[in-house]
Design an enzyme around this catalytic site. Structure first.
Site, PDB file in Angstrom:
ATOM      1  N   GLY A   1       0.831  -1.203   0.000  1.00 41.27           N
ATOM      2  CA  GLY A   1       0.000   0.000   0.000  1.00 41.27           C
ATOM      3  C   GLY A   1       0.860   1.245   0.000  1.00 41.27           C
ATOM      4  O   GLY A   1       1.567   1.504   0.973  1.00 41.27           O
ATOM      5  N   VAL A   2       0.817   1.992  -1.081  1.00 40.40           N
ATOM      6  CA  VAL A   2       1.500   3.289  -1.109  1.00 40.40           C
ATOM      7  C   VAL A   2       0.445   4.362  -1.384  1.00 40.40           C
ATOM      8  O   VAL A   2      -0.058   4.487  -2.495  1.00 40.40           O
ATOM      9  CB  VAL A   2       2.636   3.321  -2.162  1.00 40.40           C
ATOM     10  N   GLY A   3       0.057   5.016  -0.302  1.00 39.27           N
ATOM     11  CA  GLY A   3      -0.850   6.158  -0.439  1.00 39.27           C
ATOM     12  C   GLY A   3      -2.348   5.943  -0.319  1.00 39.27           C
ATOM     13  O   GLY A   3      -3.094   6.905  -0.499  1.00 39.27           O
TER      14      GLY A   3
ATOM     15  N   ARG B   1      -4.009  10.471  13.194  1.00 46.66           N
ATOM     16  CA  ARG B   1      -3.003  11.192  12.402  1.00 46.66           C
ATOM     17  C   ARG B   1      -2.033  10.240  11.723  1.00 46.66           C
ATOM     18  O   ARG B   1      -1.759   9.140  12.197  1.00 46.66           O
ATOM     19  CB  ARG B   1      -2.245  12.184  13.274  1.00 46.66           C
ATOM     20  N   GLY B   2      -1.520  10.698  10.598  1.00 48.51           N
ATOM     21  CA  GLY B   2      -0.579   9.908   9.819  1.00 48.51           C
ATOM     22  C   GLY B   2       0.787   9.862  10.486  1.00 48.51           C
ATOM     23  O   GLY B   2       1.185  10.820  11.156  1.00 48.51           O
TER      24      GLY B   2
ATOM     25  N   ASP C   1      -2.466  -3.044   3.228  1.00 46.31           N
ATOM     26  CA  ASP C   1      -2.380  -1.986   4.234  1.00 46.31           C
ATOM     27  C   ASP C   1      -2.928  -0.665   3.705  1.00 46.31           C
ATOM     28  O   ASP C   1      -2.315  -0.035   2.839  1.00 46.31           O
ATOM     29  CB  ASP C   1      -0.903  -1.831   4.642  1.00 46.31           C
TER      30      ASP C   1
ATOM     31  N   CYS D   1      -3.415   9.634   4.509  1.00 42.72           N
ATOM     32  CA  CYS D   1      -2.234   9.741   3.634  1.00 42.72           C
ATOM     33  C   CYS D   1      -2.400  10.857   2.620  1.00 42.72           C
ATOM     34  O   CYS D   1      -3.462  10.986   2.008  1.00 42.72           O
ATOM     35  CB  CYS D   1      -2.045   8.469   2.818  1.00 42.72           C
TER      36      CYS D   1
ATOM     37  N   ALA E   1       3.445  10.086   8.996  1.00 45.88           N
ATOM     38  CA  ALA E   1       4.306  11.062   8.322  1.00 45.88           C
ATOM     39  C   ALA E   1       3.705  12.463   8.404  1.00 45.88           C
ATOM     40  O   ALA E   1       3.990  13.326   7.570  1.00 45.88           O
ATOM     41  CB  ALA E   1       4.519  10.649   6.863  1.00 45.88           C
TER      42      ALA E   1
HETATM   43  P1  XMP Z   1      -6.039   3.406   6.739  1.00 45.04           P
HETATM   44  O1  XMP Z   1      -6.732   3.676   5.439  1.00 45.04           O
HETATM   45  O2  XMP Z   1      -6.464   2.120   7.340  1.00 45.04           O
HETATM   46  O3  XMP Z   1      -4.496   3.263   6.380  1.00 45.04           O
HETATM   47  O4  XMP Z   1      -6.157   4.548   7.673  1.00 45.04           O
HETATM   48  C1  XMP Z   1      -3.539   2.992   7.352  1.00 45.04           C
HETATM   49  C2  XMP Z   1      -2.170   2.961   6.751  1.00 45.04           C
HETATM   50  O5  XMP Z   1      -1.791   4.230   6.209  1.00 45.04           O
HETATM   51  C3  XMP Z   1      -0.362   4.307   6.187  1.00 45.04           C
HETATM   52  N1  XMP Z   1       0.051   5.559   6.798  1.00 45.04           N
HETATM   53  C4  XMP Z   1       0.448   6.627   6.095  1.00 45.04           C
HETATM   54  N2  XMP Z   1       0.602   6.812   4.768  1.00 45.04           N
HETATM   55  N3  XMP Z   1       1.267   9.020   5.169  1.00 45.04           N
HETATM   56  C5  XMP Z   1       1.009   8.017   4.303  1.00 45.04           C
HETATM   57  O6  XMP Z   1       1.138   8.208   3.074  1.00 45.04           O
HETATM   58  C6  XMP Z   1       1.138   8.916   6.512  1.00 45.04           C
HETATM   59  O7  XMP Z   1       1.364   9.875   7.279  1.00 45.04           O
HETATM   60  C7  XMP Z   1       0.718   7.654   6.995  1.00 45.04           C
HETATM   61  N4  XMP Z   1       0.476   7.178   8.255  1.00 45.04           N
HETATM   62  C8  XMP Z   1       0.074   5.901   8.081  1.00 45.04           C
HETATM   63  C9  XMP Z   1       0.161   3.128   6.970  1.00 45.04           C
HETATM   64  O8  XMP Z   1       0.620   2.174   6.059  1.00 45.04           O
HETATM   65  C10 XMP Z   1      -1.074   2.682   7.737  1.00 45.04           C
HETATM   66  O9  XMP Z   1      -1.042   1.336   8.155  1.00 45.04           O
END
Ligand code: XMP
Length: 477
Positions: free
Chosen positions: A298-300, A386-387, A338, A305, A389
Site C-alpha cells: 500500500g502506497v498512499g 493522524r498519519g 495496508d 495519507c 508522516a
Molecule cells: P487506513 O486507510 O487504514 O491506512 O487509515 C492505514 C495505513 O496508512 C499508512 N500511513 C500513512 N501513509 N502518510 C502516508 O502516506 C502517513 O502519514 C501515513 N500514516 C500511516 C500506513 O501504512 C497505515 O497502516
C-alpha cells in the site's frame, strides 16, 4: 506514445456472487497467515500508528483473533514496556511468578502488589521453595502493616498445587473443586516452577479466538524504521516478547530497506520480519528474495495519507494488492493489504485480490482502545487520528527520540484530524468479521484460501457505485 495501464481501487469493483454451498456464514473460517510462521484467527491487523496501536489496543485485538503492531514513536524502553504489557495480560502458565520473602512485612507486600498490579504473591524463604501464598483476602483485615508475611499468609500445608505436567483442564478442575484462584506449580523438591491463575483460565475460555503463543500469552508485533536506533529497538522488542517485527517505511522498495533487512537478520536471528510498504510486483519480488516473512502492500491509500498528492506516486490499492500478491504467492510469502479499508466489503475485496490479511488504521482510530483522549463538541465525541508522516508525529519523534531534524524542512505526507468516537473495538471488529463471512458465503468460500481463488471482480461505473450504497431516501435529520 507510452502505454498507461489502468489501475483500480476497492470502490471501482464488485465481486461477482457465485452459487454457494455454505448453509450459514458461521461455516466460513477466517483463519489466515500473518507471516510464514505466525497465524491469525481473523485476518485483521491494527496499524502501527500512534493514534491506533498501543498495548490496550493490542490486548483487545489479539483476544479478538487479530494482532496489533505497536507504533515506534516512543523511547526504546517505553516501546519494550508496551510489548511486555501485552505479553503479561494473560498467560497459560506464568513461568516466573512474583514472590515475596516470609520475613517481609505486610506493608511491603501491599506496596509490591499495588506497584505490579497483581492480586497476590507466592511466599518463599531465601530460595524459590514454596512456603505459602499471600492474597489480598489474607491481609484485608490486618490492621498492623508491620506484621510479617509469615503471620498472615496461607501456609504451604494448606495449599493445593500442581506439578510439571499439570495441563489446562486439570488446573481448571482443581480450581473449581477447591474454589481457589491460584494454582502454584512446584517440582519434586517443592521449588516453584510456575503459576496458573483463574483469570488466565477465564480469559482462555472467554476469548476462544484469541491468538496466543506457546505459553498462552497474547501475540503482538513491534515496528522499527531503517535508520537511527532501529537495530537496538528491534533487539529490545524481540527480547520483550514481540512475535513479529514490522520494518515499516513509506517506500519499502528501496536500498535502505534491503540494508536494514540484512542487518536485522544478523542481529535478530530468526525473528518473523514483515517488510513494506510496496505497491508493485517488482517490489514484492525483491522483498521475497531478501527473505522476508510477509509483505505489506500500500502506497498512499490510507485515510490520513497525502503521499499521492505530495509526491504524485502510488498505485490504486486493489491493483497494488493483486500484483504484489500474485508475485508473493510464487515465493509462499503472505501479503498484508495496508490502507484504504473503509468498510467490511473492502476487506472481502482485499482478500479476494490475494491478500492474506488487512491492516487497518483510520477505521480503528476513535475506538475506546485506541490511544488518546475523547474530545466532546456539542453532543458528539471524537478522537485524534493522524498519519505517521504528519507534522504532528514529526514533532513527537523530535521530542521523544531527540532526532536532530529541522522541523521547518519536514514535508508531511500525512495529515492530522479527528474521527468520531466509536466505542469498544470488539463491536466494530464483530461487524467487520460478520461482513467478511457474508462475503465468503457469496463467493462460496469456506476459507480465506478459497476466497483468494474464487473471487472474480467486475469493474463498475459511477452509476454502479451510486447504486451500491443506500440511495434515493429522504435524509431525516
Ligand atoms: P487506513 O486507510 O487504514 O491506512 O487509515 C492505514 C495505513 O496508512 C499508512 N500511513 C500513512 N501513509 N502518510 C502516508 O502516506 C502517513 O502519514 C501515513 N500514516 C500511516 C500506513 O501504512 C497505515 O497502516
Amino acid at each position: 506514445m507510452r502505454h498507461i495501464p489502468l489501475a483500480l481501487t476497492y470502490d471501482d469493483v464488485l465481486i461477482i456472487p457465485k452459487r454457494s454451498t455454505l448453509f450459514s456464514r458461521s461455516e466460513a473460517i477466517t483463519k489466515t497467515r500473518l507471516t510464514k510462521k505466525v497465524n491469525l484467527n481473523i485476518p485483521i491487523v491494527s496499524s502501527n500508528m500512534d493514534t491506533v496501536s498501543e498495548s490496550e489496543m493490542a490486548i483487545a485485538m489479539a483476544r479478538l483473533g487479530g494482532i496489533s503492531i505497536i507504533h515506534r514513536f516512543m523511547t526504546i524502553e517505553e516501546n519494550a514496556e508496551e510489548i511486555k504489557r501485552v505479553k503479561r495480560a494473560q498467560n497459560f502458565i506464568v513461568p516466573d511468578p512474583y514472590t515475596i520473602d516470609v520475613n517481609k512485612t505486610v506493608g511491603e507486600a501491599k506496596r509490591f502488589i499495588a506497584a505490579h498490579g497483581v492480586s497476590g504473591l507466592l511466599v518463599t524463604s531465601g530460595d524459590r521453595r514454596l512456603r505459602g501464598i499471600l492474597s489480598k483476602r489474607d491481609f484485608v483485615f490486618v490492621k498492623d502493616d508491620n506484621q510479617f508475611v509469615e503471620q498472615v499468609m496461607t501456609p504451604r500445608e494448606k495449599l493445593i498445587v500442581g506439578g510439571r505436567n499439570t495441563n489446562f483442564v486439570e488446573a481448571k478442575e482443581k480450581m473449581m473443586m477447591y474454589k481457589i484462584e491460584k494454582l502454584p506449580l512446584v517440582d519434586e523438591n517443592d521449588f516453584i516452577i510456575g503459576l496458573i491463575t483463574a483469570d488466565d483460565i477465564k480469559n482462555l475460555t472467554e476469548y476462544p479466538l484469541a491468538n496466543i503463543d506457546s505459553s498462552g500469552r497474547l501475540i503482538v508485533g513491534g515496528s522499527v524504521g531503517v535508520h537511527g536506533d532501529y537495530l537496538e529497538r528491534a533487539q529490545e522488542l524481540v527480547k520483550a516478547g514481540a512475535d513479529v517485527l514490522v520494518v515499516d517505511i513509506a517506500h519499502g522498495h528501496s536500498e535502505m530497506m534491503f540494508n536494514a533487512l540484512k542487518n536485522l537478520r544478523d542481529k535478530c536471528g530468526d525473528a518473523q520480519v514483515i517488510a513494506g510498504n510496496v505497491a508493485t510486483a517488482d517490489g514484492a519480488r525483491e522483498l521475497c528474495e531478501a527473505g522476508v516473512d510477509a509483505i505489506k502492500v500500500g502506497v498512499g491509500p490510507g485515510t490520513i495519507c497525502i503521499t499521492r498528492l505530495v509526491t504524485g506516486c502510488g498505485v490504486p490499492q486493489l491493483t497494488a494488492v493483486m500484483e504484489a500478491a500474485d508475485m508473493a504467492k510464487k515465493y509462499g510469502v503472505p501479503v498484508i493489504a495496508d490502507g484504504g479499508i473503509q468498510k467490511s466489503g473492502d476487506i472481502v475485496k482485499a482478500l479476494g485480490a490475494g491478500a492474506d490479511s488487512v491492516m487497518l488504521g483510520g477505521l480503528l482510530a476513535g475506538t475506546k482502545e485506541s490511544p488518546g483522549v475523547i474530545m466532546s463538541r456539542g453532543d458528539k465525541k471524537y478522537k485524534v487520528c493522524r498519519g505517521s508522516a504528519s507534522f504532528a508525529v514529526a514533532q513527537r519523534r523530535q521530542a521523544v527520540q531527540q532526532e536532530n531534524k529541522n522541523l521547518s524542512e519536514v514535508v508531511p505526507e500525512g495529515v492530522e484530524s479527528v474521527v468520531p468516537y466509536k466505542g469498544p473495538v470488539a463491536d466494530l471488529v464483530g461487524q467487520l468479521v460478520g461482513g467478511l463471512k457474508s462475503g465468503m458465503s457469496y463467493t462460496n468460500s469456506h476459507t480465506i484460501a478459497e476466497l483468494q481463488n474464487n473471487t472474480d471482480f467486475v469493474q463498475i461505473t459511477s452509476a454502479g457505485s451510486r447504486e451500491s450504497g443506500a440511495h434515493d431516501l429522504i435524509d431525516v435529520k
